[in-house]
Write a protein that holds these residues in place. Structure first.
Motif, short mmCIF file in Angstrom:
data_model
loop_
_atom_site.label_atom_id
_atom_site.label_comp_id
_atom_site.label_asym_id
_atom_site.label_seq_id
_atom_site.Cartn_x
_atom_site.Cartn_y
_atom_site.Cartn_z
N THR A 82 -1.38 -16.09 0.92
CA THR A 82 -0.83 -15.13 -0.02
C THR A 82 -0.57 -15.78 -1.38
OG1 THR A 82 1.36 -15.56 0.90
CG2 THR A 82 0.17 -13.64 1.73
N ALA A 97 6.86 2.95 -3.64
CA ALA A 97 7.25 2.72 -2.24
C ALA A 97 6.60 3.75 -1.33
CB ALA A 97 8.77 2.79 -2.12
N ARG A 100 0.75 2.47 2.46
CA ARG A 100 0.34 1.61 3.57
C ARG A 100 0.82 0.18 3.34
NH1 ARG A 100 -4.76 3.93 2.53
NH2 ARG A 100 -5.55 1.89 1.88
N GLU A 101 1.31 -0.45 4.39
CA GLU A 101 1.88 -1.79 4.28
C GLU A 101 0.89 -2.79 3.69
OE1 GLU A 101 4.01 -5.16 7.16
OE2 GLU A 101 3.72 -3.10 7.88
N SER A 102 -0.38 -2.63 4.05
CA SER A 102 -1.40 -3.58 3.58
C SER A 102 -1.57 -3.56 2.07
CB SER A 102 -2.75 -3.27 4.25
OG SER A 102 -3.18 -1.96 3.91
N TYR A 104 0.66 -3.71 -0.11
CA TYR A 104 1.67 -4.53 -0.77
C TYR A 104 1.43 -6.04 -0.56
CZ TYR A 104 4.04 -0.03 -0.94
OH TYR A 104 4.34 1.29 -1.16
N VAL A 105 0.36 -6.37 0.17
CA VAL A 105 0.05 -7.78 0.43
C VAL A 105 -0.62 -8.38 -0.80
CG1 VAL A 105 -1.25 -9.40 1.84
CG2 VAL A 105 -0.19 -7.40 2.91
#
Length: 426
Positions: A82, A97, A100-102, A104-105
């Motif tokens: 990261t 906000a 999908r969680e991905s 924010y990577v």
């Protein structure tokens, strides 16, 4: 380390490799991921260190015909390297906000750069990482350079280690690694004379420093508390294009590649497809319009539809005029076809975001519902969807969109060359 998931090939059986065993090293080098396996598996001889289920390790000398594979598969690992930066222009920091969680990577993984064309900054790499990249000849890779002014790069990336970029790139290019570079332009920082300096320093490493993409900062409406950055104006876009043209004339090759957005904002004609060579930076918005015009035009042919067909072509605001021109050419070739561009304002991220690829299902649905009586079917470009899935950025599915616009056919156009077919046959 690589845990073997299957070992069914004849070579794997010959060397008694089994499911569950772990390969810890190739030729004495730590096995970090499947890239190590791919590299060594193409060789005719190498050694592997294997840890069995009982914890005992053994070394195996592999001798085989070159490019005959061991046919091993491995347990997948989701871990990626990261980002260690805090860039003033980071797009992830401008995400709302609830997505999908991905999304924010903040990935900054050089193996993903090699495999998928992701841009990396190199700031999280050790000397050993650089050496591995060279040893495995992971070429090409894509590097977010931004500026070759080492102090300014530290400032823009907000990372005191970001100033090593010159020595890192020199080491890679000297080893024959091809590097595609980009500079995200922050007005009054790395434009103007600094951009000229960056391009000239990189061109010293040409042809292994293959090109420099010049792209604008993506600004969403979610910038509260973030560094203030000016949006592109028509005048600033013209200045960037003039600088790029001047540098390319100086170099005698099209090394500096301005993003399509600069042509849109300046009102200038797009470069021809030949300007972009092999379109190595097309995923970065470089030459996408030229390639689309070229390939979509080649796909147009004379035809007559059995009955009138009204087609709305969904597009971002920037590409609206280009899509309208292609619709006009298509209408002229196909009798009874009435295709038109349907530009969608990006309410989700903010209207400063005008590219098609960042449209959401919600904004598209709202626009299609507002124009419900004007079309029979709608064509949506595939770059609005998640790769390999019919899901938009906001999580809406194509199935859900179809449910919202009942009675209208929804067509996903997946190839530039099939644009005309999607209008007349989709």
């Amino acid at each position: 380390m690589l845990e073997i998931l299957s070992a069914n090939g004849s070579l794997a059986k010959k060397y008694k490799l089994k499911k569950g065993e772990i390969i810890t090293a190739f030729d004495g080098f730590t096995a970090e991921d499947e890239l190590d396996y791919v590299f060594y598996d193409s060789k005719s001889s190498f050694t592997i260190s294997v840890k069995g289920a009982d914890g005992a390790e053994r070394r195996i000398d592999i001798v085989k015909p070159e490019y005959e594979s061991l046919n091993l598969t491995f347990v997948k690992r989701d871990k990626i390297n990261t980002c260690h930066n805090n860039c003033v222009f980071c797009f992830v920091d401008q995400m709302p906000a609830g997505m999908r969680e991905s999304l924010y990577v903040k990935d900054d993984d050089y193996t993903m750069s090699f495999m998928c064309g992701n841009f990396v900054t190199l700031t999280n790499l050790s000397d050993e990482n650089i050496d591995r990249l060279i040893r495995l000849h992971l070429s090409p890779i894509y590097v977010s350079v931004h500026t070759m002014d080492e102090h300014l790069r530290c400032e823009l990336l907000r990372n005191r280690f970001a100033g090593k970029i010159t020595s890192q790139l020199k080491k890679l290019t000297d080893a024959g690694i091809t590097v595609h570079c980009q500079a995200v332009i922050v007005p009054n920082k790395n434009d103007g004379e600094n951009l000229r300096f960056t391009a000239r320093k990189l061109f010293e490493m040409y042809p292994y420093a293959a090109d420099l993409a010049v792209v604008p900062t993506g600004l969403t409406k979610y910038r509260d508390g973030l560094t203030e950055i000016e949006d592109i104006t028509a005048e600033s876009a013209k200045e960037i294009l003039d600088i790029c043209d001047g540098l390319n004339a100086e170099f005698g090759v099209n090394f500096v590649l301005p993003a399509d957005e600069y042509f849109v904002r300046s009102g200038r004609e797009f470069k021809p497809a030949s300007f972009y060579g092999d379109f190595s930076q097309i995923e970065n918005g470089i030459g996408l319009t030229a390639k689309f015009i070229s390939e979509a035009s080649e796909g147009i042919y004379k035809t007559k539809l059995k009955k009138p067909r009204r087609v709305a072509v969904v597009t971002g605001v920037s590409a609206g005029p280009t899509i309208e021109k292609m619709c006009a050419l298509s209408n002229a070739a196909a009798e009874n076809l009435h295709a038109f561009a349907l530009p969608v304002k990006n309410k989700f991220f903010g209207e400063t975001v005008t590219c098609t690829g960042l449209l959401t299902g919600g904004d598209i649905a709202e626009r299609l519902l507002a124009e419900y009586d004007c079309y029979d079917c709608a064509v949506i470009p595939a770059n609005t969807l998640k790769e390999f899935e019919d899901v938009f950025l906001d999580g809406m599915t194509v199935k859900r969109l179809k449910g919202l616009v009942k009675g209208k056919k929804i067509i996903i156009n997946r190839e530039m060359g099939t644009f005309f077919d999607s209008l007349v046959k989709g």
